[in-house]
Structure formats: structure tokens, C-alpha cells
Write an enzyme that holds these catalytic residues in place. Structure first.
Site, PDB file in Angstrom:
ATOM      1  N   TRP A 183       1.852   1.924  -3.136  1.00 31.02           N
ATOM      2  CA  TRP A 183       0.624   2.314  -4.063  1.00 31.02           C
ATOM      3  C   TRP A 183       1.252   4.354  -4.278  1.00 31.02           C
ATOM      4  CZ3 TRP A 183      -2.436   2.017  -7.861  1.00 31.02           C
ATOM      5  CH2 TRP A 183      -3.500   0.656  -7.658  1.00 31.02           C
ATOM      6  N   TRP A 204     -21.206  14.117 -17.516  1.00 28.77           N
ATOM      7  CA  TRP A 204     -21.110  14.542 -16.060  1.00 28.77           C
ATOM      8  C   TRP A 204     -22.662  15.127 -15.687  1.00 28.77           C
ATOM      9  CZ3 TRP A 204     -18.079  11.346 -13.720  1.00 28.77           C
ATOM     10  CH2 TRP A 204     -16.462  11.308 -14.499  1.00 28.77           C
ATOM     11  N   GLU A 246       0.245  -1.420  -0.138  1.00 25.24           N
ATOM     12  CA  GLU A 246       0.169   0.020   0.128  1.00 25.24           C
ATOM     13  C   GLU A 246       0.488   0.843   0.023  1.00 25.24           C
ATOM     14  OE1 GLU A 246      -3.231  -0.325  -0.579  1.00 25.24           O
ATOM     15  OE2 GLU A 246      -3.407  -2.329  -0.549  1.00 25.24           O
TER      16      GLU A 246
HETATM   17  C1  LIG Z   1     -10.824   8.561  -3.507  1.00 21.92           C
HETATM   18  C2  LIG Z   1      -9.573   8.014  -2.812  1.00 21.92           C
HETATM   19  C3  LIG Z   1      -9.442   9.095  -1.879  1.00 21.92           C
HETATM   20  C4  LIG Z   1      -7.929   9.207  -1.512  1.00 21.92           C
HETATM   21  N1  LIG Z   1      -7.045  10.449  -1.269  1.00 21.92           N
HETATM   22  C5  LIG Z   1      -6.632   9.998  -0.374  1.00 21.92           C
HETATM   23  C6  LIG Z   1      -5.094  11.108   0.454  1.00 21.92           C
HETATM   24  O1  LIG Z   1      -6.334  12.744  -0.451  1.00 21.92           O
HETATM   25  N2  LIG Z   1      -4.780  10.936   0.663  1.00 21.92           N
HETATM   26  C7  LIG Z   1      -3.659  10.271   1.177  1.00 21.92           C
HETATM   27  O2  LIG Z   1      -2.510   9.586   1.918  1.00 21.92           O
HETATM   28  N3  LIG Z   1      -4.409   8.967   0.662  1.00 21.92           N
HETATM   29  C8  LIG Z   1      -5.927   8.595  -0.221  1.00 21.92           C
HETATM   30  N4  LIG Z   1      -5.971   7.521  -0.754  1.00 21.92           N
HETATM   31  C9  LIG Z   1      -5.804   6.486  -0.358  1.00 21.92           C
HETATM   32  C10 LIG Z   1      -5.884   5.797   1.085  1.00 21.92           C
HETATM   33  O3  LIG Z   1      -7.508   5.558   1.248  1.00 21.92           O
HETATM   34  C11 LIG Z   1      -5.359   6.466   2.240  1.00 21.92           C
HETATM   35  O4  LIG Z   1      -4.214   6.644   1.932  1.00 21.92           O
HETATM   36  C12 LIG Z   1      -5.454   5.238   3.730  1.00 21.92           C
HETATM   37  O5  LIG Z   1      -7.213   4.905   3.671  1.00 21.92           O
HETATM   38  C13 LIG Z   1      -5.509   6.046   4.816  1.00 21.92           C
HETATM   39  O6  LIG Z   1      -5.106   5.311   5.405  1.00 21.92           O
HETATM   40  P1  LIG Z   1      -4.362   4.311   6.625  1.00 21.92           P
HETATM   41  O7  LIG Z   1      -2.904   5.746   6.490  1.00 21.92           O
HETATM   42  O8  LIG Z   1      -4.542   3.162   7.796  1.00 21.92           O
HETATM   43  O9  LIG Z   1      -4.222   3.342   5.746  1.00 21.92           O
HETATM   44  P2  LIG Z   1      -2.973   1.637   5.580  1.00 21.92           P
HETATM   45  O10 LIG Z   1      -4.184   0.882   5.142  1.00 21.92           O
HETATM   46  O11 LIG Z   1      -2.285   1.862   7.175  1.00 21.92           O
HETATM   47  O12 LIG Z   1      -1.709   2.638   4.953  1.00 21.92           O
HETATM   48  C14 LIG Z   1      -0.434   3.183   5.076  1.00 21.92           C
HETATM   49  C15 LIG Z   1      -0.056   3.873   4.155  1.00 21.92           C
HETATM   50  O13 LIG Z   1       0.240   3.486   2.672  1.00 21.92           O
HETATM   51  C16 LIG Z   1      -0.828   4.288   1.650  1.00 21.92           C
HETATM   52  N5  LIG Z   1      -1.777   4.283   1.329  1.00 21.92           N
HETATM   53  C17 LIG Z   1      -2.580   3.120   1.087  1.00 21.92           C
HETATM   54  N6  LIG Z   1      -3.928   2.703   0.828  1.00 21.92           N
HETATM   55  C18 LIG Z   1      -3.363   4.367  -0.338  1.00 21.92           C
HETATM   56  C19 LIG Z   1      -3.480   4.253  -1.830  1.00 21.92           C
HETATM   57  N7  LIG Z   1      -4.925   3.559  -2.254  1.00 21.92           N
HETATM   58  N8  LIG Z   1      -3.047   5.077  -2.497  1.00 21.92           N
HETATM   59  C20 LIG Z   1      -2.194   6.159  -2.297  1.00 21.92           C
HETATM   60  N9  LIG Z   1      -1.687   5.546  -0.908  1.00 21.92           N
HETATM   61  C21 LIG Z   1      -2.241   4.987  -0.181  1.00 21.92           C
HETATM   62  C22 LIG Z   1      -0.968   5.867   3.139  1.00 21.92           C
HETATM   63  O14 LIG Z   1       0.092   6.661   2.451  1.00 21.92           O
HETATM   64  C23 LIG Z   1      -1.086   5.264   4.307  1.00 21.92           C
HETATM   65  O15 LIG Z   1      -1.341   5.640   5.424  1.00 21.92           O
HETATM   66  C24 LIG Z   1      -7.679   8.019  -1.282  1.00 21.92           C
HETATM   67  C25 LIG Z   1      -7.695   6.591  -1.744  1.00 21.92           C
HETATM   68  C26 LIG Z   1      -9.010   7.083  -2.543  1.00 21.92           C
HETATM   69  C27 LIG Z   1      -9.971   5.786  -3.125  1.00 21.92           C
END
Ligand SMILES: Cc1cc2nc3c(=O)[nH]c(=O)nc-3n(C[C@H](O)[C@H](O)[C@H](O)COP(=O)(O)OP(=O)(O)OC[C@H]3O[C@@H](n4cnc5c(N)ncnc54)[C@H](O)[C@@H]3O)c2cc1C
Length: 471
Positions: A280, A308, A277
Site C-alpha cells: 500500500w 463541506w 500493507e
Molecule cells: C487517514 C490516514 C492517514 C495516514 N497517514 C499516514 C502517514 O502520514 N504516514 C504513514 O506512513 N502512513 C499513514 N497512514 C497509513 C497507516 O495508518 C500507517 O502507515 C500505519 O498506521 C503505521 O503503523 P505501523 O508502522 O505499525 O504499520 P504496520 O501495520 O506495521 O504496517 C507496516 C508498514 O506498511 C505501511 N502501511 C501500512 N498501512 C498502510 C496504509 N494504509 N497506507 C500506506 N502505507 C501503509 C507503513 O509504512 C507501515 O509502517 C495513514 C492512514 C490513514 C487512514
């Protein structure tokens, strides 16, 4: 022998530990001034946005951390090129260091800053430290840019052993700290701390980030692969705001998670999934750096013809968490109440806005960016374009989440929904995902604003027609 002086401009690297740029400056100068600049051009007009309040909290904790080491953070307000050239002049600094940034706005700003600093006779020291690998480091065999995540991820991991290890324990600052007066911003910083705690935003600062990493590694990472999709479970790290502002280094996350996996092989599956992740995050940063247009334009040009057709009233219902679809509404209310939303639910609400309501992903992305504590240009546009099927490696256009089934699958008992929608707390669990089917639906909760099965067909038509026009 005269002493060399330098400035470090803190931006998205609000930490002392494992800060590569700061370590590099410490190797080059004897005296330094740490600087943070509140740049109105970057922060926008609203100092109360969750990410701005979180940022202020982190700056205030960085100031305290430096102060405990006898160093005064100089906090200024204004255009960075003007502020920094004044500071170079006042301190007679030879070097200004800062971490590289890749958004189009940041790049323009940094070019202006670099030129202004050169004009006053100093040099810049710019190092990319926000991701493990920079956007130009992971390339295809033909030296091209990856646009699909899985091969990028494989290439990324193939180079992992070349990445420098983190230096979390080591804080090395230049020997002598200079001191200059800050602008009068103390009130803004201290009020931010209290308002942060009022609405439940996470505490800023390196200590909070390190604690969160530790508790996630100890309590949750081994189950991550399974629990990460259930929004009622505290199964993800919640490190996103800290990574967003560089309060913790991504290298540290990789190193500590892999060390845990090596010590506890049973946890390795969760570790690998979690680190993928984080890859990503690196992928989207790389995409944005190579294609800045993804912030405002479809990556896939064929969807420029999409109509849209959703209305402002529908957008408002979505924004307020009043669409009548419980999992969507719970997500939007979690966002409004906490400044954060679970990843699975981000995917569901983004799919609902773009496919069920046929509302432009850019409107949703703007709202997210202004509401999220972790609002990040690269990951946000990446996530939205993924959900809207317009992005690099996105959902195929015909994959349209059914919000009722998604709710049943990921929040089967409705625990998450009840947490954020008080109107549904008393409803029987068998109706929690479709309250309109109950004999007596709750009077204070809206009926669905659209019928998913009809909207699904409309979306398929709209996407097919755009593809035909774009072919
Ligand atoms: C529509 C949409 C908008 C989003 N906007 C943002 C945003 O503005 N900022 C943001 O940081 N993340 C964004 N994300 C990605 C993701 O949802 C969040 O990073 C994640 O929910 C953060 O929670 P966590 O730290 O507990 O994640 P964890 O599951 O603990 O993951 C660890 C880290 O991995 C990175 N990560 C995880 N999933 C993703 C992903 N799909 N894409 C990119 N990085 C990821 C983040 O830095 C996260 O803190 C978005 C996803 C979607 C679907």
C-alpha cells in the site's frame, strides 16, 4: 592518477546499511563528504513538530554512526542548491549523489539542485531507493498507471523476484572521508534528542529501527492478520517513522519477513498480510508520483462539488479529542500525546471528520501531517482520500463508519479508550462506547457534538448531490 571526489546528500535515506545510492557512490569515488542540509523551505516554521524532532534525532544518530567509522557528517542549513554548489566548489567534487523523491515540492527542488550542480561542472547521481519499485516500474498491460490497489499489488508481487535483494550487513563507504565544518546546529540536534524522549516519540536511528523490525518479526507478525486491527494490542510494527525517513530500507523489511515466513510456515499468513500493507505504501507513492495533484485535490473530480459544511468549532472539537465519541477522541488524543495513531483509528477519525462532520479532508490531512511522527505526503493524502471517498481506490461514498459500532468491534473492553481518556476510566464497560447512555454520564466528558444517524443521512445527501452535479 588523481582521486575522484563526491558528495552524498542524505535526505530520506538516513541510513548506512542497504543504501543503494551510497553504495553506487562508493563504486565511483575515492574521497567523499557526507552532507545533511536543514532546508527551512522543507521543514516549515516549526522545529518542534514530531516528524521534525524525529528527523533531527535520526540525523544526530547518523552523525554518531559515521563518526564511529571516522567520518564526519557535514551538517549545513539553507537552500540546498546554494549549499551544495558551495560544497562542490570547496571540495572540488565531481559527483553529487542523492535518492530520488517524488513530491511536487521535492521535484522542483531537485530540478533546481541538478541545474545548479551542472553549472559548477559536477554531475548528479540520483537513484530511487525509497520504495522497492519506482512509480514507473509497475504498469498495467496497456502501459498505463494503476489506480486500483489489488491489480497493482498482483503486478507488484509478480515482479518481486526481479527486485534486488537487500544488503543490510554491508556498509561500504568511499575509501577516504573529507571533513568540512558544520553550521552551528549541534544545540538543535541535541535538544531534539531530549525532547523526543520527553513526549515518548520513538528513538531515531538505524539500530532502533533494526531492533523494532526484529522484535515485531519475533513477537507479533504471526498474529498480524488478526491483531493489527485492535488498537489496544501492540500488534503492528510501528516502523512507519523509520520507513518515512529511510532509516530502514523497505527491501530489508520484505527480505527478513519472507525469510521468517520460509523458516516458520505458520507465520506466513501474517507475513503476507504485513507485506501487502507495505505494498500500500508503494501504491500511494506511485499514485503521488503520477498524479501530484492528489496532495491538494480530489482524485475523483466528481467530488469537487462537495459542500463541506462543517464548522470551525466542530473541527476544534475533533482536533482536541472532544467530540463525545470515545473511539474518535481516544485516537485524537493518542495523536496529540504520542505523535502516532493506530491505523484502524486513523480510518475511524478520518471518516468521522469527513462524513459525520462534513469537513474537508484537506484540513484533516494538514493536521495529521503536522502532528504525526510518520507524516508522509503520499500515504497521508492516500489515507485521507480513501476515507473521504475522493481517492484512487477509496471507500465507496455510502460506507460511513458508525463510531460507536467501530469502538465496540475493535476495542470491545474499552482498554484503548481508557488509556487515552482519563475521564472515562471509571465508567462501566457496557457504557464505554456510549457514555451519554449511562445513568450518570461523566461530567467532565462531552456529550456527542453531533448525532451520527442524522449526520449519516446528511453526508449521503451531500455526496449524492456532488455526484449529480459532477456527472
Ligand atoms: C487517514 C490516514 C492517514 C495516514 N497517514 C499516514 C502517514 O502520514 N504516514 C504513514 O506512513 N502512513 C499513514 N497512514 C497509513 C497507516 O495508518 C500507517 O502507515 C500505519 O498506521 C503505521 O503503523 P505501523 O508502522 O505499525 O504499520 P504496520 O501495520 O506495521 O504496517 C507496516 C508498514 O506498511 C505501511 N502501511 C501500512 N498501512 C498502510 C496504509 N494504509 N497506507 C500506506 N502505507 C501503509 C507503513 O509504512 C507501515 O509502517 C495513514 C492512514 C490513514 C487512514
Amino acid at each position: 592518477m588523481s582521486l575522484v571526489r563526491g558528495l552524498h546528500w542524505f535526505r530520506n535515506d538516513l541510513r548506512l546499511r542497504d543504501n543503494t545510492t551510497l553504495l553506487a557512490l562508493a563504486d565511483r569515488v575515492d574521497e567523499w563528504l557526507p552532507v545533511f542540509i536543514f532546508d527551512p523551505g522543507f521543514l516549515g516554521d516549526d522545529p518542534d513538530l514530531p516528524r521534525v524532532r524525529f528527523l533531527k534525532d535520526c540525523v544526530s544518530r547518523l552523525r554518531d554512526d559515521l563518526s564511529s567509522r571516522g567520518v564526519a557528517l557535514c551538517i549545513r542549513e539553507g537552500d540546498p542548491a546554494e549549499v551544495l554548489t558551495r560544497l562542490v566548489d570547496e571540495t572540488r567534487s565531481e559527483i553529487v549523489s542523492f535518492g530520488a523523491a517524488d513530491t511536487p515540492l521535492a521535484r522542483r527542488r531537485d530540478e533546481a539542485v541538478g541545474a545548479a550542480i551542472k553549472k559548477v561542472g559536477a554531475s548528479t547521481l540520483v537513484i530511487r531507493d525509497h520504495t522497492v519499485f519506482g512509480p514507473e516500474e509497475i504498469r498495467t498491460k496497456q502501459d498505463g498507471v494503476y489506480s486500483v490497489y489489488t491489480p497493482y499489488k498482483n503486478a507488484w508481487w509478480a515482479r518481486w523476484f526481479e527486485a534486488p535483494r537487500h544488503a543490510a550487513k554491508r556498509v561500504r563507504l568511499p575509501a577516504i572521508a573529507l571533513e568540512l565544518k558544520s553550521d552551528n546546529l549541534q544545540i538543535a540536534l541535541s535538544s531534539s534528542t531530549s525532547s523526543t524522549s520527553k513526549v515518548g516519540l520513538p528513538a531515531g536511528g538505524e539500530i532502533a529501527a533494526a531492533r523494532r523490525l526484529k522484535s515485531f518479526l519475533t513477537d507479533s507478525i504471526s498474529d498480524y492478520e488478526v491483531s493489527r486491527d485492535f488498537p489496544a494490542v501492540d500488534g503492528t510494527s510501528r516502523l512507519s517513522p523509520y520507513l518515512r525517513f529511510g532509516v530502514i530500507s523497505p527491501r530489508r523489511c520484505f527480505d527478513e519477513a519472507l525469510a521468517l515466513g520460509a523458516a516458520q510456515p505458520a507465520a506466513m499468513e501474517g507475513v503476507r498480510k504485513w507485506l501487502d500493507e507495505l505494498v500500500w505504501r508503494e501504491f500511494y507513492a506511485m499514485v503521488l508520483a503520477n498524479s501530484p495533484r492528489v496532495l491538494t485535490q480530489n482524485f475523483r473530480r466528481e467530488y469537487d462539488h462537495l459542500e463541506w459544511s462543517g464548522s470551525d468549532a466542530e473541527f476544534e472539537a475533533w482536533r482536541l479529542g472532544k467530540t463525545g465519541y470515545p473511539i474518535v477522541d481516544a485516537g485524537m488524543r493518542q495523536l496529540a500525546q504520542t505523535g502516532w495513531m493506530h491505523n484502524r483509528v486513523r480510518m475511524i477519525v478520518a471518516s468521522f471528520l469527513t462524513k459525520d462532520l462534513l469537513i474537508d479532508w484537506r484540513r484533516g490531512a494538514r493536521h495529521f501531517f503536522d502532528s504525526l511522527v510518520d507524516g508522509d505526503p503520499a500515504s497521508n493524502s492516500g489515507g485521507w482520500q480513501w476515507a473521504a471517498s475522493t481517492g484512487t481506490d477509496s471507500q465507496p461514498y455510502f460506507r460511513i463508519f458508525n463510531p460507536t459500532l467501530q469502538g465496540q468491534k475493535w476495542d470491545p473492553e474499552g482498554i484503548y479508550i481508557r488509556r487515552f481518556i482519563p475521564e472515562l476510566r471509571g465508567i462501566e464497560t457496557r457504557f464505554i462506547h456510549a457514555p451519554w447512555k449511562a445513568k450518570e454520564p461523566p461530567i467532565d466528558y462531552p456529550s456527542p457534538i453531533v448525532d451520527h444517524s442524522i449526520q449519516r443521512e446528511r453526508a449521503l445527501d451531500a455526496y449524492r448531490s456532488a455526484r449529480a452535479k459532477g456527472a
